[in-house]
Write an enzyme that holds these catalytic residues in place. Structure first.
Site, PDB file in Angstrom:
ATOM      1  N   TYR A  81       0.748  -1.058   0.235  1.00  0.00           N
ATOM      2  CA  TYR A  81       0.123  -0.375   0.385  1.00  0.00           C
ATOM      3  C   TYR A  81       1.166   1.216  -0.158  1.00  0.00           C
ATOM      4  CZ  TYR A  81       0.964  -0.766   5.373  1.00  0.00           C
ATOM      5  OH  TYR A  81       0.875  -1.358   6.070  1.00  0.00           O
ATOM      6  N   HIS A 178      -7.350  -2.208   2.366  1.00  0.00           N
ATOM      7  CA  HIS A 178      -6.489  -2.289   2.959  1.00  0.00           C
ATOM      8  C   HIS A 178      -7.699  -2.820   4.170  1.00  0.00           C
ATOM      9  CE1 HIS A 178      -4.569  -1.274   7.107  1.00  0.00           C
ATOM     10  NE2 HIS A 178      -3.286  -1.821   6.523  1.00  0.00           N
ATOM     11  N   HIS A 204      -7.329  -7.654   5.351  1.00  0.00           N
ATOM     12  CA  HIS A 204      -7.129  -7.188   6.030  1.00  0.00           C
ATOM     13  C   HIS A 204      -8.502  -7.513   7.281  1.00  0.00           C
ATOM     14  CE1 HIS A 204      -3.632  -5.222   6.049  1.00  0.00           C
ATOM     15  NE2 HIS A 204      -3.252  -5.930   6.644  1.00  0.00           N
ATOM     16  N   HIS A 241      -6.016 -12.477   9.020  1.00  0.00           N
ATOM     17  CA  HIS A 241      -5.523 -12.077  10.699  1.00  0.00           C
ATOM     18  C   HIS A 241      -7.125 -13.076  11.296  1.00  0.00           C
ATOM     19  CE1 HIS A 241      -2.051 -10.455  10.803  1.00  0.00           C
ATOM     20  NE2 HIS A 241      -2.856  -9.117  10.412  1.00  0.00           N
ATOM     21  N   ASP A 292       3.797 -11.887   7.412  1.00  0.00           N
ATOM     22  CA  ASP A 292       3.348 -10.894   7.946  1.00  0.00           C
ATOM     23  C   ASP A 292       4.520  -9.660   8.041  1.00  0.00           C
ATOM     24  OD1 ASP A 292       1.121  -8.304   8.299  1.00  0.00           O
ATOM     25  OD2 ASP A 292       0.077  -8.937  10.318  1.00  0.00           O
TER      26      ASP A 292
END
Length: 409
Positions: A81, A178, A204, A241, A292
């Site tokens: 990003y 995002h 996410h 996650h 990550d």
């Protein structure tokens, strides 16, 4: 002295932020004398993002991808990003995709398969009250202004990456939202309607309870519910996650056959919590693994942490069989990144101090990256005994990066 080995399919790293590697060993304390939390870590992450240039990012990412390769990862989904110049202005003309192409060149140098998950990021977040926050100075680098402009740039990026890949088949394009903190509902719906449905899409999701609370306050839904309402909750979606989910969230993700990218070493390092991996898998979701922020780069430790987290959550052993752990590290990652099967493989020692006596199927519970003696990607032997064939010891690449870029030291 002869060694004994097992040949195993090479793991796939389904979630990476290459520049976060700067933070390893540097963010374990917040305010002086304090341990910090996810949000204090996030501030230091923004500081790192603010200083990157295409040149420094290529140098750093080459080291990161080389470390991934020697550690046994054969492919990576780079959730990217940091798109624009340090003042938030797009790079001009032929340099428009400077940051993205830096990552592509780094992957080629390391010989790793790259799926660039180019991310849409439009607002600064959500306050606890649900109020939308403005982009801060660093976040301006991340934003294209609106979903339409992100889709336009994303469309141009495909050709730029193809030119760099030049038919080698190592570099591909995916997409990412995002988070629901950074992309509002109208933009989610615009993306659902305008993005090529064949592309893998990552997001996410529910990493922190505060995200869930703010989303509920702003929109009256959980993050999973918001994605479902926008038409994005499908089998091509990978939720990264997915730590703090309700029963309804788990059921919805499972019914959609969504991918779930667990990053156990990062979730432990940041104190995120232990996600409901077993419950998600039982509901029909497909588990994959990622590194990550690269506090650890070791596919075996991620597999082990997935199982250990499930044990801590449930109080039971054997929540995931060794076969399921291997599948999360390999086939779950391929599916998450939209990659087909291939012949990438590792040779893993079965006679080391860690693995001697292990049943071959149970190597995910005993081996580490130190036991990987050969890494083969795309028909090439790219690393042996922790040394990259073309790039040498990744530690030297990191030393050169920090020497050339003292602002990150």
């Amino acid at each position: 002295m002869s060694r004994s080995f097992a040949r195993v399919p090479a793991p796939v790293n389904a979630h990476s932020h290459a520049f976060h590697r700067i933070l390893r060993g540097r963010t374990h304390q917040g305010a002086p004398g304090g341990a910090g939390n996810f949000w204090s870590w996030r501030g230091q992450m923004y500081h790192a993002a603010a200083g990157l240039t295409p040149a420094s990012y290529e140098q750093l990412a080459t080291a990161v991808f080389a470390e991934m390769v020697v550690s046994g990862w054969s492919a990576v989904g780079e959730f990217h990003y940091v798109h624009h110049d340090v003042d938030g202005a797009p790079y001009a003309g032929a340099a428009e995709h400077g940051m993205e192409l830096a990552l592509a060149r780094a992957a080629q140098a390391a010989g790793i398969r790259l799926v660039l998950l180019d991310s849409c990021y439009l607002q600064g977040g959500l306050a606890a009250s649900g109020t939308v926050l403005e982009l801060n100075e660093t976040q301006k680098r991340f934003s294209d202004g609106d979903a339409a402009r992100w889709l336009e740039r994303h469309g141009r990026l495909a050709a730029a990456l193809a030119a760099v890949d030049a038919g080698e088949g190592l570099v591909g394009l995916g997409a990412a939202i995002h988070s629901v903190r950074a992309v509002p509902p109208a933009a989610l719906e615009h993306i659902a309607a305008g993005l090529d449905p064949a592309l893998p899409l990552h997001v996410h999701l529910s990493e922190q309870p505060a995200e869930n609370e703010a989303c509920q306050a702003a929109y009256g839904l959980s993050p999973t519910g918001l994605l479902e309402r926008a038409g994005l909750l499908t089998a091509r979606l990978s939720a990264v996650h997915a730590t703090h989910l309700s029963g309804a969230d788990i059921a919805a993700l499972g019914a959609a056959g969504a991918g779930i990218v667990m990053c156990p070493s990062t979730e432990a390092d940041l104190g995120d919590g232990i996600g409901p991996a077993r419950e998600l898998a039982d509901a029909g979701a497909v588990i994959a693994l990622g590194s990550d922020q690269h506090a650890v780069l070791d596919p075996y430790l991620e597999q082990r942490a997935l199982e250990h987290g499930a044990r801590l959550r449930s109080g039971e052993r054997g929540c995931f069989s060794p076969t399921e752990l291997s599948a999360a590290a390999r086939t779950g990652g391929l599916r998450s990144l939209g990659l087909g099967e291939n012949e990438d493989y590792l040779k893993v020692r079965t006679d080391s101090v860690r693995t001697a006596g292990s049943r071959a199927a149970q190597l995910p519970l005993t081996a580490t990256a130190a036991d990987i003696t050969e890494v083969h990607i795309n028909g090439q032997l790219v690393a042996r005994d922790g040394i990259h064939f073309r790039l040498g010891d990744p530690a030297g690449l990191y030393a050169a990066f920090f020497k050339a870029n003292p602002e990150f030291s």
